[in-house]
Scaffold this active site. Structure first.
Site, PDB file in Angstrom:
ATOM      1  N   GLY A 207     -43.896  37.457   6.728  1.00 56.19           N
ATOM      2  CA  GLY A 207     -43.023  38.561   6.889  1.00 56.19           C
ATOM      3  C   GLY A 207     -42.131  38.343   5.558  1.00 56.19           C
ATOM      4  N   ILE A 208     -40.982  39.141   6.014  1.00 60.39           N
ATOM      5  CA  ILE A 208     -39.892  39.133   4.775  1.00 60.39           C
ATOM      6  C   ILE A 208     -38.865  38.630   5.260  1.00 60.39           C
ATOM      7  CG2 ILE A 208     -38.764  41.422   5.706  1.00 60.39           C
ATOM      8  CD1 ILE A 208     -38.708  42.266   2.578  1.00 60.39           C
ATOM      9  N   GLY A 209     -37.898  37.964   4.367  1.00 58.68           N
ATOM     10  CA  GLY A 209     -36.678  37.277   4.652  1.00 58.68           C
ATOM     11  C   GLY A 209     -36.732  35.973   4.027  1.00 58.68           C
ATOM     12  N   ILE A 211     -36.948  32.856   5.275  1.00 61.66           N
ATOM     13  CA  ILE A 211     -37.758  31.650   6.008  1.00 61.66           C
ATOM     14  C   ILE A 211     -39.101  31.879   5.133  1.00 61.66           C
ATOM     15  CG2 ILE A 211     -39.014  30.590   7.702  1.00 61.66           C
ATOM     16  CD1 ILE A 211     -36.716  30.917   9.406  1.00 61.66           C
ATOM     17  N   GLU A 230     -49.340  41.737   7.935  1.00 67.46           N
ATOM     18  CA  GLU A 230     -48.904  43.179   8.095  1.00 67.46           C
ATOM     19  C   GLU A 230     -48.166  43.613   6.986  1.00 67.46           C
ATOM     20  OE1 GLU A 230     -47.267  42.976  12.051  1.00 67.46           O
ATOM     21  OE2 GLU A 230     -45.535  41.819  11.319  1.00 67.46           O
ATOM     22  N   GLY A 328     -45.694  42.580  14.958  1.00 71.07           N
ATOM     23  CA  GLY A 328     -46.942  42.070  14.764  1.00 71.07           C
ATOM     24  C   GLY A 328     -46.983  40.611  15.226  1.00 71.07           C
TER      25      GLY A 328
END
Length: 605
Positions: A207-209, A211, A230, A328
């Site tokens: 994902g984004i961010g 972590i 995704e 997701g």
């Protein structure tokens, strides 16, 4: 396709219609604002979308007599609207949102989207968001588009022909970006532990961010990584440039990065523009677990707001306040779980609110909903390590998760677990951590191991290790041949006070299973002197595991300013005698002819 004029709104929209807004960075902000300026002529309009970047003026209270938002994923504006009762949240797996539109459970009347100018054949690209935009356009009565020359042209299932667009407005403004967060110490620790689970040839969902970016920063030595995700973010760019990502080991869409949407920096948008190596596909493809699972070694990394000691994950709410969405997470957790060699991972900081509360809890907060079930979670990672849950009992899960909780909450969590009879009476407290040693991945004689502290959740692993020994190994270690290691005895051996004594181990991973291959420990005989001992699996003796354990324990003892290490060795244990002499232990006489005493002086001045 005709140019949109304000007098034409009634041609496309009627009271009671449902209007879809394009997603993420491709949200058509100027088109939406133009509609809002004319929205007073309509009543009971429902606005629907997944996550959008930027402002959400349609959630302003001044529109509530005419418009109501119903979002599949909440951001700041929609979150507030839902909290005050002016909006709705519909939980749904991202992979299944398209079927809601296709099956007319959630029919779309009008789709507002943002696209590139048409090419010479009349095709516009959806750009940085294909996700559920594709199905919304396919099923809507009318499609109204912003045409923006700054939108990147993305490839894959990413096109709509101008004949499918009923009206348009031309715009020219930068695509909404998303800043790159600065990585803090806690996040980097989480990233390092997650990276330990990622092998060469893995297929990544990120994902984004902070972590995900932290995880990616530790993958510079991996090869043949693949991407099926995704969303796509800036954290992947350096791995592309360095050749770590080739997509060569994927089983489907081989040599192609597959994504559904992206948002990030201008450099990211430049990268995906007309890039034949990156394909954008609809969510019903990218997020379908059966599609995801076709690739080998799928690594799915998602976060959580809270997780209980049985492994239940809360991700879309804080108590009874809805915060984000299902998105997701479950799609990829399940896809990774079905993938050959896949690893579904939940990664999160151990605390929230500046360390005031634990994210790992005995019982979920009242009102919180479970997004990912306890049966789906294989790994949980915090800044304190990796908890392995797959195939583990409730008792073992609880101990694994307490071990990666913040130390100041561990005894409290154990006390709460004991109230539910999940652990036997002899589980009285969690031991203090071994501060001098963090889990370290290493290669010894061609095999991969993790070097770490022995911990409470290793009880069953230590029993398995004990029962793997030959009589000779048992005699060398215990100076006798014990026939069993009862559960309470194993517990005492793993549950020592690591701030005084020390117990470490070398483990190998076989998927979610950890197998102890060697154990080293020392016990304090008095304030200056500690007894040291080792045992290595029969099939690995002589391969260097004992040397690694010895070196580590000497380092810990030296840092603690222990003055003397002593070892008591049976006279026929030649391998241990050789190891001690290798590390400069001196041989002293013993009153027992069957036993030798070896001594090493530390911190001598």
């Amino acid at each position: 396709m005709i140019a949109l004029e304000d007098k034409d709104w009634g041609q496309y929209i009627r009271s009671g219609y449902r209007i879809f807004f394009g997603s993420g960075a491709a949200c058509p902000q100027k088109l939406i604002q133009r509609f809002l300026d004319n929205s007073q002529q309509f009543n009971d309009i429902e606005l629907t979308h997944i996550l959008t970047l930027g402002e959400t003026p349609w959630t302003d209270e001044k529109y509530k007599d005419h418009l109501r938002v119903n979002s599949f994923f909440l951001g700041p504006g929609t979150r507030d609207a839902v909290s005050r009762g002016d909006g709705d949240y519909t939980p749904c797996f991202l992979s299944e949102i398209p079927s809601l539109m296709e099956d007319k459970i959630h029919p779309i009347d009008v789709a507002f989207i943002q696209v590139t100018p048409p090419d010479e054949y009349g095709f516009c690209s959806f750009g940085v968001s294909v996700d559920v935009v594709s199905v919304a356009c396919r099923t809507a009565r009318y499609v109204i588009a912003e045409i923006n020359p700054r939108m990147p042209k993305t490839l894959g299932q990413s096109f709509i022909h101008v004949s499918k667009i009923d009206a348009f407005m031309e715009v020219n403004y930068p695509i909404m970006g998303h800043g790159i967060a600065k990585l803090d110490e806690v996040t980097l620790k989480i990233g390092k532990y997650c990276a330990m689970l990622i092998e060469d040839g893995s297929t990544l969902q990120m994902g984004i961010g902070k972590i995900p970016d932290a995880v990616l920063s530790y993958l510079g030595d991996r090869s043949d990584l693949g991407i099926h995700t995704e969303m796509f973010s800036d954290g992947l760019l350096d791995l592309y440039k360095n050749g770590n990502i080739t997509n060569a080991k994927k089983a489907i869409n081989r040599f192609k990065t597959v994504t559904s949407f992206c948002f990030g920096s201008e450099a990211l948008y430049d990268f995906v523009h007309d890039n034949p190596h990156v394909e954008f596909h609809p969510s019903e493809y990218t997020n379908r677990p059966a599609i995801i699972a076709q690739n080998p070694k799928v690594i799915s990394i998602n976060s959580a707001i809270q997780i209980d000691l049985s492994g239940q994950v809360v991700a879309d709410s804080i108590g009874d306040r809805f915060y984000s969405g299902i998105g997701g997470q479950v799609d990829f957790i399940r896809g990774a779980g079905m993938s050959l060699g896949g690893k579904p991972i939940i990664a999160l900081p151990s605390t929230a609110k500046g360390g005031e509360i634990s994210r790992i809890v005995a019982v979920l907060s009242q009102g919180s909903g479970v997004v990912t079930s306890r049966g789906d979670v294989h790994y949980v990672v915090t800044e304190y390590g990796i908890a392995t849950l797959r195939g583990r009992s409730i008792r073992e899960r609880a101990l694994e998760l307490i071990q990666v909780a913040h130390p100041k909450f561990r005894d409290e969590l154990l006390a709460q677990v004991r109230e539910h009879y999940w652990v036997p009476p002899y589980h009285q407290s969690m031991p203090k951590s071994l501060a001098e040693l963090k889990t370290t991945k290493m290669k010894i004689s061609g095999r991969h191991y993790n070097l770490r502290a022995l911990q409470s959740s290793d009880q069953r692993r230590l029993q398995e290790f004990f029962y793997s020994h030959t009589e000779k190994t048992l005699m060398n270690r215990y100076r006798a041949v014990p026939k069993n290691m009862p559960t309470d005895s194993a517990y005492r051996l793993v549950n020592i006070d690591q701030s005084r004594d020390a117990a470490i181990c070398l483990v190998q991973r076989q998927g979610p299973r950890e197998i102890i291959r060697g154990v080293g420990r020392f016990y304090m005989e008095n304030e200056e002197r500690a007894e040291i001992s080792f045992v290595v699996g029969d099939d690995l003796q002589g391969e260097g595991l004992g040397s690694v354990l010895m070196k580590t324990l000497i380092k810990i003892a030296t840092e603690r300013k222990i003055k003397i290490l002593v070892a008591y060795v049976i006279n026929t244990n030649y391998a241990m005698q050789h190891l001690l002499e290798k590390f400069n232990f001196s041989h002293e006489e013993s009153g027992d002819a069957s036993e030798f005493v070896y001594v090493l002086e530390l911190n001598a001045k």
